[in-house]
Design a protein around this motif. Structure first.
Motif, PDB file in Angstrom:
ATOM      1  N   LYS A 152       0.833  -1.203   0.000  1.00 15.69           N
ATOM      2  CA  LYS A 152       0.000   0.000   0.000  1.00 15.69           C
ATOM      3  C   LYS A 152       0.869   1.255   0.000  1.00 15.69           C
ATOM      4  CE  LYS A 152      -4.158   1.845   0.261  1.00 15.69           C
ATOM      5  NZ  LYS A 152      -3.797   3.261   0.080  1.00 15.69           N
ATOM      6  N   ALA A 153       1.955   1.244   0.771  1.00 21.48           N
ATOM      7  CA  ALA A 153       2.857   2.391   0.793  1.00 21.48           C
ATOM      8  C   ALA A 153       3.467   2.629  -0.579  1.00 21.48           C
ATOM      9  CB  ALA A 153       3.951   2.176   1.832  1.00 21.48           C
ATOM     10  N   LEU A 154       3.835   1.556  -1.278  1.00 16.37           N
ATOM     11  CA  LEU A 154       4.415   1.687  -2.614  1.00 16.37           C
ATOM     12  C   LEU A 154       3.379   2.196  -3.605  1.00 16.37           C
ATOM     13  CD1 LEU A 154       6.585  -1.570  -2.766  1.00 16.37           C
ATOM     14  CD2 LEU A 154       7.325   0.764  -2.245  1.00 16.37           C
ATOM     15  N   GLN A 155       2.154   1.730  -3.477  1.00 11.63           N
ATOM     16  CA  GLN A 155       1.075   2.215  -4.343  1.00 11.63           C
ATOM     17  C   GLN A 155       0.855   3.713  -4.163  1.00 11.63           C
ATOM     18  OE1 GLN A 155      -2.441  -0.143  -3.533  1.00 11.63           O
ATOM     19  NE2 GLN A 155      -1.392  -2.070  -4.015  1.00 11.63           N
ATOM     20  N   ASP A 156       1.105   4.192  -2.946  1.00 13.00           N
ATOM     21  CA  ASP A 156       0.916   5.617  -2.646  1.00 13.00           C
ATOM     22  C   ASP A 156       2.154   6.452  -2.935  1.00 13.00           C
ATOM     23  OD1 ASP A 156      -1.629   5.020  -1.875  1.00 13.00           O
ATOM     24  OD2 ASP A 156      -1.275   5.170   0.278  1.00 13.00           O
ATOM     25  N   GLY A 157       3.122   5.861  -3.608  1.00 15.95           N
ATOM     26  CA  GLY A 157       4.252   6.642  -4.109  1.00 15.95           C
ATOM     27  C   GLY A 157       5.553   6.528  -3.358  1.00 15.95           C
ATOM     28  N   ALA A 158       5.636   5.659  -2.371  1.00 19.09           N
ATOM     29  CA  ALA A 158       6.885   5.532  -1.613  1.00 19.09           C
ATOM     30  C   ALA A 158       8.001   4.967  -2.492  1.00 19.09           C
ATOM     31  CB  ALA A 158       6.670   4.646  -0.398  1.00 19.09           C
TER      32      ALA A 158
END
Length: 342
Positions: free
Chosen positions: A262-268
């Motif tokens: 989820k963090a990667l999906q949000d641009g991390a």
């Protein structure tokens, strides 16, 4: 905010109704852990044992913050002294009233603080009818705890961390004693030895963890999950962390892998892991289990830099001490959870 995703690593818990419906399974694992605990309580501890050192640091801070003349630490399992042994020490000092308060590792509402500890205290009360036992209500002051975690996260990010606000120590009092209840831990050097059967217990726990992660959760059957969501929201707001979420090491969802996705999906572009409310001291979980989990996640995401902020009890011991001391005096003034010795 930069491109760092921040994952708060919580332990996760079994839903209470799952434990009731799978009683045979839990009786089996509890029997296994009880035997393991009995054996490890007597193990010699090195002077630099990280868990013991952090507990001593916290205990000293709590004693000073609360002005507690009669103060002991008692361990739920794996370490000594036991909770009852700590109570007996205070009884030997002439104390007739004992307040029992949970350490940060088991402070939140969970199966440990709401089921396991009360069961132990009931047995202690039955064996010591002349003592008045007061159990400080499990739970956290969300605002203060959120500020504590913002301090930890900002320190890990290399930002200016707000200093601890000095806590006005109470007058030293003789009329009650305090036992801070900690979970206890196995010395790290014994974890991989196979000498105590820890591998067998961990294998069963891992299987049951996968079994129960999707069990329906309510605030009644899993208050830890609901309190974690509230704390997560406050930390995000107070710290200004746009990409911040909690993930569970075991037993509950979201898993750490789901939180990372989820963090990667949000641009991390990079991920920072930091131990949650049960993982603020150095222990087998924070020094072995979480780093192992992060290493596996790093292997699955080779292009993403992942770092883990190891616990630093010295950074937050004063903050925790103020919270614990306040809980003790609140229990004295307003009462705690009932402990029946019937």
């Amino acid at each position: 905010m930069d491109d760092t995703g921040i994952i708060l690593v919580q332990h996760g818990d079994f839903p209470f109704d799952f434990k009731e419906k799978q009683k045979l399974m839990f009786d089996f694992i509890e029997g296994m852990l009880e035997k393991l605990s009995d054996r490890t309580r007597g193990l010699p501890r090195k002077p630099d044992d990280p868990y013991s050192c952090d507990m001593h640091t916290l205990a000293d801070a709590v004693r000073d913050a609360g002005g507690f003349k009669h103060f002991e630490v008692g361990y739920m399992e794996f370490s000594s002294p036991t909770i009852e042994e700590a109570v007996i020490r205070l009884e030997g000092q002439g104390v007739r009233k004992v307040v029992l308060v949970n350490s940060p590792g088991i402070m939140m509402r969970s199966s440990h603080s709401l089921l396991d500890v009360p069961a132990i205290l009931k047995e202690v009360a039955h064996s010591h009818p002349g003592l008045e036992l007061v159990y400080a209500r499990p739970g956290i002051p969300f605002d203060k705890m959120a500020e504590l975690f913002v301090k930890r996260i900002d320190s890990a990010l290399g930002r200016q961390a707000h200093p601890s606000v000095p806590h006005a120590a109470a007058t030293m009092r003789d009329d009650f004693g305090v036992v801070m209840i900690a979970h206890g831990d196995i010395p790290i050097e014994y974890l991989s030895s196979g000498e105590f059967g820890m591998g067998k217990a961990e294998k069963h726990i891992e299987e049951w963890s996968e079994m129960v992660r999707r069990w329906p959760r309510t605030e009644e059957n899993d208050p830890l999950s609901f309190d974690t969501m509230k704390l997560e929201k406050l930390i995000r707001e107070k710290g200004g962390y746009d990409n911040f979420r909690a993930g569970n090491l075991e037993f509950a969802s979201p898993t750490l892998e789901e939180a990372v996705d989820k963090a990667l999906q949000d641009g991390a572009k990079k991920i920072l892991f930091i131990g949650g409310t049960g993982f603020c001291d150095r222990s087998s979980h924070t020094l072995v289990d979480i780093p192992d989990a992060v290493f596996k996640l790093q292997e699955s995401h080779p292009g993403i830099k992942m770092t883990y902020a190891y616990p630093n009890m010295a950074l937050v011991s004063a903050d925790f001490a103020a919270i614990i001391a306040d809980k003790v005096y609140e229990a004295l003034e307003k009462g705690g959870l009932s402990i029946s010795n019937n």
